[in-house]
Scaffold this motif. Structure first.
Motif, mmCIF file in Angstrom:
data_model
loop_
_atom_site.group_PDB
_atom_site.id
_atom_site.type_symbol
_atom_site.label_atom_id
_atom_site.label_comp_id
_atom_site.label_asym_id
_atom_site.label_seq_id
_atom_site.Cartn_x
_atom_site.Cartn_y
_atom_site.Cartn_z
ATOM 1 N N LEU A 148 0.658 -0.994 0.091
ATOM 2 C CA LEU A 148 -0.104 -0.102 -0.241
ATOM 3 C C LEU A 148 1.231 1.371 -0.364
ATOM 4 C CD1 LEU A 148 -2.676 1.527 -0.017
ATOM 5 C CD2 LEU A 148 -2.876 1.107 2.992
ATOM 6 N N ASP A 149 1.678 1.061 1.007
ATOM 7 C CA ASP A 149 2.795 2.195 1.154
ATOM 8 C C ASP A 149 3.401 2.635 -0.312
ATOM 9 O OD1 ASP A 149 3.976 3.990 2.734
ATOM 10 O OD2 ASP A 149 5.244 3.347 2.433
ATOM 11 N N ARG A 150 4.104 1.674 -0.876
ATOM 12 C CA ARG A 150 4.785 1.689 -2.051
ATOM 13 C C ARG A 150 3.751 2.729 -3.608
ATOM 14 N NH1 ARG A 150 7.529 -2.997 -1.111
ATOM 15 N NH2 ARG A 150 5.431 -4.771 -2.449
ATOM 16 N N ILE A 151 2.278 1.888 -3.023
ATOM 17 C CA ILE A 151 1.553 2.456 -4.466
ATOM 18 C C ILE A 151 1.407 4.160 -4.465
ATOM 19 C CG2 ILE A 151 -0.923 2.393 -4.707
ATOM 20 C CD1 ILE A 151 -0.909 -0.556 -4.408
ATOM 21 N N HIS A 152 1.256 4.886 -2.664
ATOM 22 C CA HIS A 152 1.118 5.450 -3.088
ATOM 23 C C HIS A 152 1.708 6.185 -2.632
ATOM 24 C CE1 HIS A 152 -3.001 5.863 -1.784
ATOM 25 N NE2 HIS A 152 -3.092 4.476 -0.763
#
Length: 156
Positions: A148-152
């Motif tokens: 999730l952090d990488r996506i954002h």
């Protein structure tokens, strides 16, 4: 056959402000466990069921609130040490941990007593930073927060 579950990682914020909602399993086995014991709200996918549909159902059963209707980001799957496969979806939204109303399960308690006791499937919910979640979560599920952090953090 490998057991397959699906769950929702509810989140708010981005980058250093990212917060994720985790739940703590209920029942006597988990009462004094904290580090590595928390999870995303999740549960078994029934035969032929869409994983996102299962994830939304399980979120509602474990928290007592419907999953937010927003866009679900696919986070892929992870395999727990038990062998169970978990497919995760991230959904942005809000939840008040004080409003937690989990479904329950029954088991013999105390062991070999012949008596049955009822326990909540989830006994606590709490918002955590990504760093805090990395400590609290079942180790395999930490990957959902990283994804999730990488996506954002990807450039638009």
């Amino acid at each position: 056959m490998v057991e397959h579950s699906a769950g929702i990682l509810l989140y708010r914020g981005r980058g250093d402000g990212l917060r994720v909602l985790l739940v703590h399993p209920g029942g006597p086995f988990w009462r004094h466990k904290d580090t590595g014991a928390w999870s995303i709200p999740k549960g078994i996918i029934t035969a032929g069921e869409d994983p996102l549909t299962a994830a939304r159902r399980e979120f509602a059963e474990e928290t007592g609130a419907p999953a937010p209707a927003g866009q679900a980001l696919e986070l892929g799957s992870v395999r727990l040490r038990s062998g169970k496969q978990v497919t995760g979806f991230a959904v942005e939204g809000e939840f008040d941990p004080a409003a937690l109303r989990s479904n329950t399960f029954h088991m013999q308690w105390p062991p070999r007593s012949g008596r049955s006791a009822t326990f909540p499937e989830v006994d606590r919910a709490q918002w955590f930073t990504a760093a805090e979640a990395a400590v609290k979560l079942n180790p395999a599920q930490v990957e959902f927060v990283r994804r999730l952090d990488r996506i954002h953090r990807r450039p638009e």
